[in-house]
Design an enzyme around this catalytic site. Structure first.
Site, PDB file in Angstrom:
ATOM      1  N   ARG A 106      35.451  40.113  39.840  1.00 40.27           N
ATOM      2  CA  ARG A 106      36.082  40.764  39.178  1.00 40.27           C
ATOM      3  C   ARG A 106      37.488  40.701  39.115  1.00 40.27           C
ATOM      4  O   ARG A 106      38.383  40.553  38.271  1.00 40.27           O
ATOM      5  CB  ARG A 106      35.783  42.766  38.806  1.00 40.27           C
ATOM      6  CG  ARG A 106      36.797  43.454  38.257  1.00 40.27           C
ATOM      7  CD  ARG A 106      36.442  44.767  38.331  1.00 40.27           C
ATOM      8  NE  ARG A 106      37.103  45.964  37.943  1.00 40.27           N
ATOM      9  CZ  ARG A 106      37.462  46.015  37.020  1.00 40.27           C
ATOM     10  NH1 ARG A 106      36.862  45.932  35.219  1.00 40.27           N
ATOM     11  NH2 ARG A 106      38.507  46.299  36.770  1.00 40.27           N
ATOM     12  N   HIS A 129      41.819  49.075  33.107  1.00 43.24           N
ATOM     13  CA  HIS A 129      43.558  49.991  33.957  1.00 43.24           C
ATOM     14  C   HIS A 129      44.332  51.126  33.217  1.00 43.24           C
ATOM     15  O   HIS A 129      44.910  51.176  31.920  1.00 43.24           O
ATOM     16  CB  HIS A 129      44.339  49.071  35.066  1.00 43.24           C
ATOM     17  CG  HIS A 129      43.213  48.368  35.796  1.00 43.24           C
ATOM     18  ND1 HIS A 129      43.440  47.497  36.284  1.00 43.24           N
ATOM     19  CD2 HIS A 129      42.313  48.789  35.942  1.00 43.24           C
ATOM     20  CE1 HIS A 129      42.416  46.841  37.375  1.00 43.24           C
ATOM     21  NE2 HIS A 129      41.919  47.299  37.246  1.00 43.24           N
ATOM     22  N   ARG A 173      32.973  45.695  36.188  1.00 45.66           N
ATOM     23  CA  ARG A 173      32.552  46.696  37.160  1.00 45.66           C
ATOM     24  C   ARG A 173      30.986  45.811  37.627  1.00 45.66           C
ATOM     25  O   ARG A 173      30.320  46.274  36.937  1.00 45.66           O
ATOM     26  CB  ARG A 173      32.585  47.870  37.428  1.00 45.66           C
ATOM     27  CG  ARG A 173      34.502  47.891  37.036  1.00 45.66           C
ATOM     28  CD  ARG A 173      34.555  49.750  37.838  1.00 45.66           C
ATOM     29  NE  ARG A 173      36.165  50.190  37.263  1.00 45.66           N
ATOM     30  CZ  ARG A 173      36.387  50.210  36.143  1.00 45.66           C
ATOM     31  NH1 ARG A 173      36.190  50.280  34.765  1.00 45.66           N
ATOM     32  NH2 ARG A 173      38.506  50.558  36.324  1.00 45.66           N
ATOM     33  N   LYS A 179      34.676  53.649  34.599  1.00 48.00           N
ATOM     34  CA  LYS A 179      35.715  55.061  35.004  1.00 48.00           C
ATOM     35  C   LYS A 179      35.813  56.060  33.955  1.00 48.00           C
ATOM     36  O   LYS A 179      36.804  55.679  33.543  1.00 48.00           O
ATOM     37  CB  LYS A 179      36.749  54.868  36.349  1.00 48.00           C
ATOM     38  CG  LYS A 179      36.053  53.978  37.617  1.00 48.00           C
ATOM     39  CD  LYS A 179      36.740  53.469  38.521  1.00 48.00           C
ATOM     40  CE  LYS A 179      36.203  53.190  39.529  1.00 48.00           C
ATOM     41  NZ  LYS A 179      37.104  53.011  41.223  1.00 48.00           N
ATOM     42  N   TYR A 205      45.373  43.920  40.804  1.00 48.08           N
ATOM     43  CA  TYR A 205      44.777  43.125  41.100  1.00 48.08           C
ATOM     44  C   TYR A 205      44.039  41.247  41.426  1.00 48.08           C
ATOM     45  O   TYR A 205      44.375  40.782  40.902  1.00 48.08           O
ATOM     46  CB  TYR A 205      43.486  44.054  39.736  1.00 48.08           C
ATOM     47  CG  TYR A 205      42.847  44.667  40.591  1.00 48.08           C
ATOM     48  CD1 TYR A 205      41.107  44.447  39.448  1.00 48.08           C
ATOM     49  CD2 TYR A 205      42.741  45.738  40.713  1.00 48.08           C
ATOM     50  CE1 TYR A 205      40.188  45.102  40.089  1.00 48.08           C
ATOM     51  CE2 TYR A 205      42.115  47.094  40.861  1.00 48.08           C
ATOM     52  CZ  TYR A 205      40.527  46.672  40.798  1.00 48.08           C
ATOM     53  OH  TYR A 205      39.793  47.972  41.131  1.00 48.08           O
ATOM     54  N   HIS A 262      32.467  43.058  43.911  1.00 51.08           N
ATOM     55  CA  HIS A 262      34.077  43.537  43.380  1.00 51.08           C
ATOM     56  C   HIS A 262      34.587  42.351  43.395  1.00 51.08           C
ATOM     57  O   HIS A 262      36.249  42.346  42.265  1.00 51.08           O
ATOM     58  CB  HIS A 262      33.997  44.292  43.759  1.00 51.08           C
ATOM     59  CG  HIS A 262      35.523  45.831  43.515  1.00 51.08           C
ATOM     60  ND1 HIS A 262      34.796  45.676  41.690  1.00 51.08           N
ATOM     61  CD2 HIS A 262      36.175  45.763  42.908  1.00 51.08           C
ATOM     62  CE1 HIS A 262      35.914  47.084  41.741  1.00 51.08           C
ATOM     63  NE2 HIS A 262      36.726  47.128  42.277  1.00 51.08           N
TER      64      HIS A 262
END
Length: 306
Positions: free
Chosen positions: A255, A278, A161, A184, A287, A252
């Protein structure tokens, strides 16, 4: 927060502290939760005509929830945003009910509005290479061009990210063959670093006029401070204009492209899930823009009876 009772305000503050310290929620997530739940509590005060203490909050009905959702939608909030707000309220109520001993069925059983999930739009392999090549030409300062190229290479080559790339410190250089990245929610993952990414970072470090200090940001702004995401977004915007790429070609998207290009080359979906960090495989599928044709092709080649 004047429309919220002191007891409700205290409960909200404790919930947010719990989310950040125990659950490891990112600061932006915590702030969004705070705004969404505050708006909900303020509405319930207005809706009922009285301050909502904890006992009143425990008595919220299905009709109250419908009224809040109708008001929120009527204020121009889209289905996706309303679903996010409802998720925040449900998380708060689940936490509150466990501590106050009430049954939060009316809140937890409220259904989120349906909405169509937008699939991410990766750039092609050729476009990704072109963006890397053109990034070095966006500044009249050679070291800045090397910096921007290094950052974009980390996004496409390692699936980072932008916040993770810009969060690297001087002590992280030279980059190892494998990095431990905290993403995250404080979740750690192991990310292999391709030679191209290491070389790009090395070239930037050699040219950076500010040197490398262990506790300072690895990527520096023009005046020596921490590099902001906006600077990389601007580089991408200039690059996509010059190359005639759509507005979806953002940092983004690089990615996204990391995942899609790995899958197209035969990469395992669960391995890509680990590389991206994830929690859910379904997120990785979005994605990577997995379509029916691709899945059927994998099935035809892999199934023993195919």
């Amino acid at each position: 927060m004047s429309l919220i009772s002191p007891a409700a305000r205290d409960a909200l503050e404790r919930f947010l502290a719990h989310q950040q310290s125990i659950k490891g929620a990112a600061e932006n997530t915590t702030l969004a939760y705070g705004r969404d739940i505050t708006e909900f509590l303020a509405f319930m005060t207005e809706h009922s005509g009285q301050t909502q203490g904890l006992a009143a909050l425990a008595r919220i009905s299905t009709q109250d929830m419908r009224a809040w959702m109708a008001r929120t939608r009527g204020g121009g909030v889209g289905a996706r945003s309303l679903a996010r707000k409802l998720s925040a309220v449900k998380a708060f109520y689940k936490w509150l009910a466990q501590r106050e001993g009430f049954e939060p069925t009316a809140v937890l059983s409220t259904r989120a509005p349906k909405f169509t999930k937008k699939l991410p739009r990766p750039v092609s392999e050729e476009a990704a290479r072109d963006l890397l090549d053109i990034a070095s030409l966006q500044s009249d300062k050679p070291w800045v061009g090397l910096r921007d190229t290094a950052v974009l290479t980390l996004l496409w080559g390692c699936g980072l990210r932008i916040s993770e790339a810009l969060g690297l410190l001087g002590r992280d250089a030279p980059l190892p063959e494998v990095m431990r990245i905290t993403g995250k929610g404080g979740k750690e993952r192991i990310v292999p670093v391709i030679d191209t990414a290491r070389d790009a970072v090395d070239a930037y470090v050699r040219a950076c006029p500010y040197g490398v200090q262990d506790d300072a940001p690895l990527f520096r702004a023009i005046r020596g401070g921490a590099l902001a995401p906006r600077a990389i977004q601007k580089v991408m915007a200039q690059g996509r204009m010059q190359l005639g790429l759509p507005a979806s070609a953002t940092p983004h998207a690089m990615r996204h492209s990391f995942a899609t290009h790995l899958l197209n080359a035969g990469g395992d979906l669960r391995a890509i899930q680990e590389l991206l960090g994830h929690a859910s495989l379904s997120t990785t599928q979005a994605y990577t823009a997995v379509d029916t044709v691709r899945l059927m092709d994998v099935y035809a080649r892999a199934h023993p009876k195919a």
